[in-house]
Design an enzyme around this catalytic site. Sequence first.
Site, short mmCIF file in Angstrom:
data_model
loop_
_atom_site.label_atom_id
_atom_site.label_comp_id
_atom_site.label_asym_id
_atom_site.label_seq_id
_atom_site.Cartn_x
_atom_site.Cartn_y
_atom_site.Cartn_z
N THR A 88 -15.58 -28.64 11.39
CA THR A 88 -14.28 -29.08 11.91
C THR A 88 -13.20 -28.08 11.52
O THR A 88 -13.32 -27.39 10.50
CB THR A 88 -13.84 -30.46 11.36
OG1 THR A 88 -13.47 -30.33 9.98
CG2 THR A 88 -14.93 -31.50 11.51
N VAL A 89 -12.16 -28.01 12.33
CA VAL A 89 -10.93 -27.31 11.99
C VAL A 89 -9.78 -28.26 12.33
O VAL A 89 -9.69 -28.75 13.46
CB VAL A 89 -10.77 -25.98 12.75
CG1 VAL A 89 -9.44 -25.33 12.41
CG2 VAL A 89 -11.93 -25.03 12.43
N ARG A 96 -7.08 -19.62 14.19
CA ARG A 96 -6.81 -18.71 13.08
C ARG A 96 -8.09 -18.04 12.57
O ARG A 96 -8.08 -17.40 11.53
CB ARG A 96 -6.15 -19.46 11.92
CG ARG A 96 -4.82 -20.12 12.29
CD ARG A 96 -4.09 -20.57 11.05
NE ARG A 96 -2.89 -21.32 11.38
CZ ARG A 96 -1.97 -21.65 10.48
NH1 ARG A 96 -2.12 -21.28 9.22
NH2 ARG A 96 -0.91 -22.35 10.84
N GLY A 97 -9.18 -18.24 13.30
CA GLY A 97 -10.42 -17.60 12.90
C GLY A 97 -11.13 -18.26 11.74
O GLY A 97 -12.02 -17.66 11.13
N LEU A 99 -13.23 -20.95 11.69
CA LEU A 99 -14.64 -21.19 11.97
C LEU A 99 -15.42 -19.88 11.94
O LEU A 99 -16.53 -19.83 11.42
CB LEU A 99 -14.81 -21.89 13.32
CG LEU A 99 -16.26 -22.05 13.80
CD1 LEU A 99 -17.11 -22.77 12.76
CD2 LEU A 99 -16.30 -22.80 15.13
N TYR A 128 -20.22 -22.02 20.50
CA TYR A 128 -21.19 -21.40 19.59
C TYR A 128 -21.92 -20.19 20.15
O TYR A 128 -22.56 -19.46 19.40
CB TYR A 128 -22.18 -22.46 19.11
CG TYR A 128 -21.48 -23.50 18.26
CD1 TYR A 128 -21.15 -23.21 16.95
CD2 TYR A 128 -21.09 -24.73 18.79
CE1 TYR A 128 -20.48 -24.14 16.17
CE2 TYR A 128 -20.41 -25.66 18.02
CZ TYR A 128 -20.11 -25.36 16.71
OH TYR A 128 -19.43 -26.27 15.94
N PHE A 418 -27.89 -34.14 13.83
CA PHE A 418 -27.59 -33.84 12.43
C PHE A 418 -26.26 -33.12 12.35
O PHE A 418 -25.70 -32.70 13.34
CB PHE A 418 -28.71 -33.03 11.77
CG PHE A 418 -29.06 -31.75 12.48
CD1 PHE A 418 -28.38 -30.57 12.18
CD2 PHE A 418 -30.05 -31.71 13.45
CE1 PHE A 418 -28.69 -29.38 12.83
CE2 PHE A 418 -30.38 -30.53 14.10
CZ PHE A 418 -29.70 -29.36 13.79
#
Length: 418
Positions: A88-89, A96-97, A99, A128, A418
């Site tokens: 999460t962010v 803001r980079g 992740l 992803y 998961f």
Amino acid sequence: MSRRTEIDVRPITEAEFPDWNRALNTGFLRPPAVAEEQLEARRNEFVPGRSLGAFDGDRCVATFRSFDQELTAVGGGLVRADAVSNVTVTATHRRRGLLTRMMAQDLAAAKERGDVVATLIAAEYRIYGRYGFGPATSMTEWAVDVPRAGLDPRWAAPEDGGRIDLVDGADVRRLGPELHERLRRAQPGAVSRTELWWRYRTGVIDWNGSPWTEPCYALYRSADGEVEGMASYRTDDRWGDAKQPLNTATVDWLLAVTPAAERALWHYLCSIDWVQTVKSGWRSPDDLLPHLLPDPRAARITTQADWLWVRILDVARALEARTYEGQGSVVLEVVDRGGLTGGRWRLEAGPDGASCAPTTESAHFVLDVGDLAALWLGDESAVRLAALGRVREERAGAARVVDALLRTSRRPWCPDMF
């Protein structure tokens, strides 16, 4: 507001876990604060060094967790995997980079540990691929119109001499892990389960804060008395205005290691008095369910989507871990913007085994590491990716060669979230 350069990305300490969990819940749009009992239950998943946080001052604003996992390759080989979860962010700190920094840190550590792949279940499709992940399995959910299915309503027991019994959570914890091991070692795309998985799904540990409601558990034994299948399901006790039953049986999960067990469990679920609809839960896209019914049209697809995403960390070990039905060779040029496993590789494969080694030969087939992940378990087609412009043939017919080597007769499937 802190400047972006002041945000610290690092493994959290156990003392920081409550703040990390608050940020996790915030990112998943859940109430930030949880009861102490639920917080303690979540601590079971804390592994030093594997839970990352981004901190703006002393406040956690992004979360990331990984854990050890085994993934079954085509043919039953088991590969070490870095399972990624709890990403999460916080909305105030997007773009803001964060992740990217957490992912880079985790994947580098996984590569250093010797993990062959990383895995995750993607909440959003477009995130992803930039990190080298590709959709390697998909899942389908069906809703079965029981009256239309055409099964004999007088069905009372499996025709093969086996039997179905209703059991309790203790039986599931005792018998389920071994049954799942048998399934996952034969099912490409399946992943290992921890003891915690079984305790969570049988109500021993309150892990999501919702009041626990015991489901029904159905156990199938063969005529020889061997446990070959198990299902967890819930019913909704719904009735219509004319006092007619309109109940739905929703399957949480269903495991079967033989076609007979699978048939018996689905027939049982579709024979329960008062049940008009059976919802299948997460199944393989080529699951047998529709064709176990006299009228396959009674099983209507309600969801069809990508599921397990894979990021290959070691091309050679990944390609050597699986089996191959066909015989052939191909030179692959793997583009990896993450710098973890790119290069040019010659794959020599056949029914007796495979070798994959770096080469300076001219490439036959050029692809991104994420597209290789999509092909690796056999679910995707190289010819299809070529038509989409996502891969490039440097030698005519190379995509067909790749498909002849990598495609499988049954599709991979991951039963787990998961």
